[in-house]
Design a protein around this motif. Structure first.
Motif, PDB file in Angstrom:
ATOM      1  N   GLU A 185       0.566  -2.316   0.528  1.00 39.04           N
ATOM      2  CA  GLU A 185       0.018  -2.834  -0.727  1.00 39.04           C
ATOM      3  C   GLU A 185      -1.180  -2.151  -1.026  1.00 39.04           C
ATOM      4  OE1 GLU A 185      -0.661  -6.662  -3.602  1.00 39.04           O
ATOM      5  OE2 GLU A 185       0.513  -6.938  -1.682  1.00 39.04           O
TER       6      GLU A 185
ATOM      7  N   THR B 290      -0.742   1.666  -1.309  1.00 39.46           N
ATOM      8  CA  THR B 290      -0.102   2.219  -2.369  1.00 39.46           C
ATOM      9  C   THR B 290      -0.947   2.068  -3.914  1.00 39.46           C
ATOM     10  OG1 THR B 290       0.839   0.037  -3.038  1.00 39.46           O
ATOM     11  CG2 THR B 290       2.225   1.646  -1.848  1.00 39.46           C
TER      12      THR B 290
ATOM     13  N   GLN C 166       2.857   5.998  -3.405  1.00 34.44           N
ATOM     14  CA  GLN C 166       3.683   4.800  -3.925  1.00 34.44           C
ATOM     15  C   GLN C 166       4.917   4.411  -3.145  1.00 34.44           C
ATOM     16  OE1 GLN C 166       3.039   2.445  -6.241  1.00 34.44           O
ATOM     17  NE2 GLN C 166       0.973   3.217  -6.927  1.00 34.44           N
TER      18      GLN C 166
ATOM     19  N   PRO D 100       4.429   2.748   1.994  1.00 41.22           N
ATOM     20  CA  PRO D 100       5.060   1.783   2.560  1.00 41.22           C
ATOM     21  C   PRO D 100       6.150   2.183   3.548  1.00 41.22           C
ATOM     22  CG  PRO D 100       4.776   1.491   0.178  1.00 41.22           C
ATOM     23  CD  PRO D 100       4.425   2.932   0.361  1.00 41.22           C
TER      24      PRO D 100
ATOM     25  N   ARG E  39      -5.420  -8.538  -5.745  1.00 38.42           N
ATOM     26  CA  ARG E  39      -4.334  -9.330  -6.471  1.00 38.42           C
ATOM     27  C   ARG E  39      -4.950  -9.430  -8.109  1.00 38.42           C
ATOM     28  NH1 ARG E  39       0.707 -11.008  -4.850  1.00 38.42           N
ATOM     29  NH2 ARG E  39       1.201  -9.399  -2.933  1.00 38.42           N
TER      30      ARG E  39
ATOM     31  N   GLU F  16      -5.304  -5.709  -9.891  1.00 36.89           N
ATOM     32  CA  GLU F  16      -4.009  -5.150  -9.958  1.00 36.89           C
ATOM     33  C   GLU F  16      -3.479  -5.245 -11.399  1.00 36.89           C
ATOM     34  OE1 GLU F  16      -2.130  -5.300  -5.417  1.00 36.89           O
ATOM     35  OE2 GLU F  16      -1.270  -6.522  -7.158  1.00 36.89           O
TER      36      GLU F  16
ATOM     37  N   PRO G 109       0.920  -1.869  -7.906  1.00 35.96           N
ATOM     38  CA  PRO G 109       1.422  -1.197  -6.835  1.00 35.96           C
ATOM     39  C   PRO G 109       2.929  -1.355  -6.771  1.00 35.96           C
ATOM     40  CG  PRO G 109       1.134  -3.442  -6.043  1.00 35.96           C
ATOM     41  CD  PRO G 109       0.585  -3.316  -7.415  1.00 35.96           C
TER      42      PRO G 109
ATOM     43  N   LYS H 144       4.568  -5.184  -3.002  1.00 41.78           N
ATOM     44  CA  LYS H 144       3.770  -6.282  -2.752  1.00 41.78           C
ATOM     45  C   LYS H 144       4.107  -7.206  -1.617  1.00 41.78           C
ATOM     46  CE  LYS H 144       2.200  -6.787  -7.495  1.00 41.78           C
ATOM     47  NZ  LYS H 144       1.696  -7.976  -8.664  1.00 41.78           N
TER      48      LYS H 144
END
Length: 474
Positions: free
Chosen positions: A81, A84, A259, A263, A407, A410, A417, A420
């Protein structure tokens, strides 16, 4: 007051976007998978399963790998997370600087410096030892003075360790995309060698060696052995095997479509690594009684030779040496990007954070190479190896705490992102407890050295602040 403001002031994200704008984004998902697997599945997979089985777990060593893998996976979710939202060079150092300010960013970066410098030196020495072991049957030997670190068994300098670090640096100086081609090929070879060991090893597995799977608990010179206490102690030692995913995050400034690639690269490489570690550990303790691996520096090669597969042993060990080279690539790539980030932000001399004509941070790479050569080829660093795990765990704790701040930002001053961490805010609290538990399972010596390292880092930062303030006054 100005100094305190600078220490805790949160920089604008656009500042890092502009600083990293000249880094070329050339790395794809397959490149990050190779980078992560190459770093995670390195020296440890050929040594730790036997060492931990003999010292802490007995046949249940695979459970230690599983426990530490679960914790590593949870941290990897947080990293995915973070990467990204903030795909900048420097990984955790840059993220914490953005979220909490320069001082906390420096502390995290200082911990990661220890990780990368010691990791490069450690893997280079492992490469040297295994290469010399391969050459011994052919009566090709170096004198002790050129085979061991200073003061160890008549050693002056480990020349092979020094040479392999320099060769890796020369390869990296050509660029991440050039290096990725070599990395991808070597990682495939390494996985094939591991699978070869598994297939051959399964043919000589004795099920009786798994009984009892979890031996009775007792205390030994190496620490807790048997029971869940031994599995816990083993997981703290093993955790160092999984920290390679940080090398992916450190190179996110060169990712195509971060992005998506970050991950998949972080989580994918960890899944592959965990699977291979557990399979190898199960086969290894099934081939011989776990006590046979006590103080054995090359349990995989030894097990193959002792079971009558000498040729296979040579093949697997030869590829494992190449596999250590992939770990060097990953650690030196990430470490040079971290040093570049420090120079970029002025925490180290600015010239370290400048790019060459090909937009590569080669000055940072040169600095990393020189320091790693000194540590890996001259100084005995056995006591420093524990810093690598302890310092990294401290950095991980900072990153998990940083998720709470992330958080809140964001979709505001930071982008939303594509990935998450699920079940927020329960999961980060559980992750923090797990990481602290793994850290607490380390030896008291490791915690003490970590404290000394952080004190040195705070002193260095203090001198940096004073120097910066004097410059502004002039």
């Amino acid at each position: 007051m100005n100094i305190l403001k600078r220490m805790f002031q949160r920089p604008d994200v656009s500042l890092f976007q502009n600083k990293d704008a000249h880094l070329e984004r050339t790395l794809r998902v397959r490149d990050f998978l190779a980078l992560g697997v190459g770093t995670i599945v390195s020296t440890a997979i050929f040594t730790l399963p036997g060492v931990v089985a003999a010292d802490h777990t007995g046949p249940s060593v695979s459970l230690s790998f599983l426990v530490s893998a679960i914790v590593a996976a949870l941290i990897a979710f947080v990293y995915a997370e973070m990467a990204t939202v903030m795909p900048f060079a420097g990984s955790a150092y840059t993220w914490i600087s953005i979220l909490f300010g320069e001082f906390f960013g420096w502390l995290v970066g200082w911990a990661l410096i220890a990780e990368y410098l010691i990791a490069v030196a450690f893997v280079a020495s492992g490469f040297s030892a295994n290469l010399r072991g391969l050459l011994n049957p052919f009566d090709i030997k170096l004198p002790n003075s050129l085979s061991n670190s200073l003061g160890t068994n008549g050693g002056i300098v480990d020349i092979i360790a020094a040479i392999v670090i320099v060769i890796t640096a020369l390869l990296l100086s050509r660029g991440a995309s050039e290096t990725a081609r070599v990395q991808n090929t070597l990682v495939v070879l390494k996985i094939l060698a591991i699978l070869l060991f598994v297939v051959v090893g399964l043919s000589v597995v004795n099920v009786g060696h798994y009984v009892p799977f979890i031996p009775e608990y007792k205390m030994t010179e190496a620490g807790a052995f048997g029971g869940w206490q031994g599995i816990y102690a083993g997981s703290s030692v093993i955790f160092i095997s999984y920290i390679g995913f940080d090398s992916i995050a450190a190179s996110s400034g060169e990712a195509i479509n971060p992005q998506k690639t970050m991950p998949l690269g972080i989580l994918g490489s960890l899944i592959i690594g965990v699977t291979l570690f557990i399979i190898v550990s199960l086969v290894l303790v099934g081939m011989f009684d776990y006590t046979a691996y006590k103080d054995n520096a090359e349990p995989v090669g030894w097990a193959l030779r002792e079971s009558g597969h000498g040729v296979i042993s040579v093949i697997v060990q030869a590829v494992s040496v190449l596999g250590m080279f992939t770990a060097l690539i990953g650690m030196m790539l990430a470490g040079s990007r971290l040093l570049y980030s420090f120079g970029r932000d002025g925490l180290l001399p600015k010239w370290i954070g400048t790019l060459n004509k090909k937009n590569l941070p080669n000055r940072a790479l040169i600095v990393l190479t020189i320091i790693a050569v000194i540590i890996g080829s001259v100084f005995p660093f056995g006591f420093l190896a524990q810093l690598m795990s302890a310092g990294t765990l401290v950095a991980f704790m900072f990153v998990v705490i940083g998720l709470f701040s992330l958080r809140r930002r964001e979709g505001k001053d930071l982008p939303e992102p594509s990935f998450k961490l699920p079940f927020y805010p329960i999961t980060p609290v559980l992750i923090l407890i797990c990481v602290f538990a793994i850290f607490w399972g380390l030896s008291g010596q490791a915690k003490f050295y970590t404290l000394l390292w952080f004190i040195a880092g705070i002193i260095f930062y203090g001198f940096y602040l004073i120097k910066s303030s004097l410059k502004k006054e002039k």
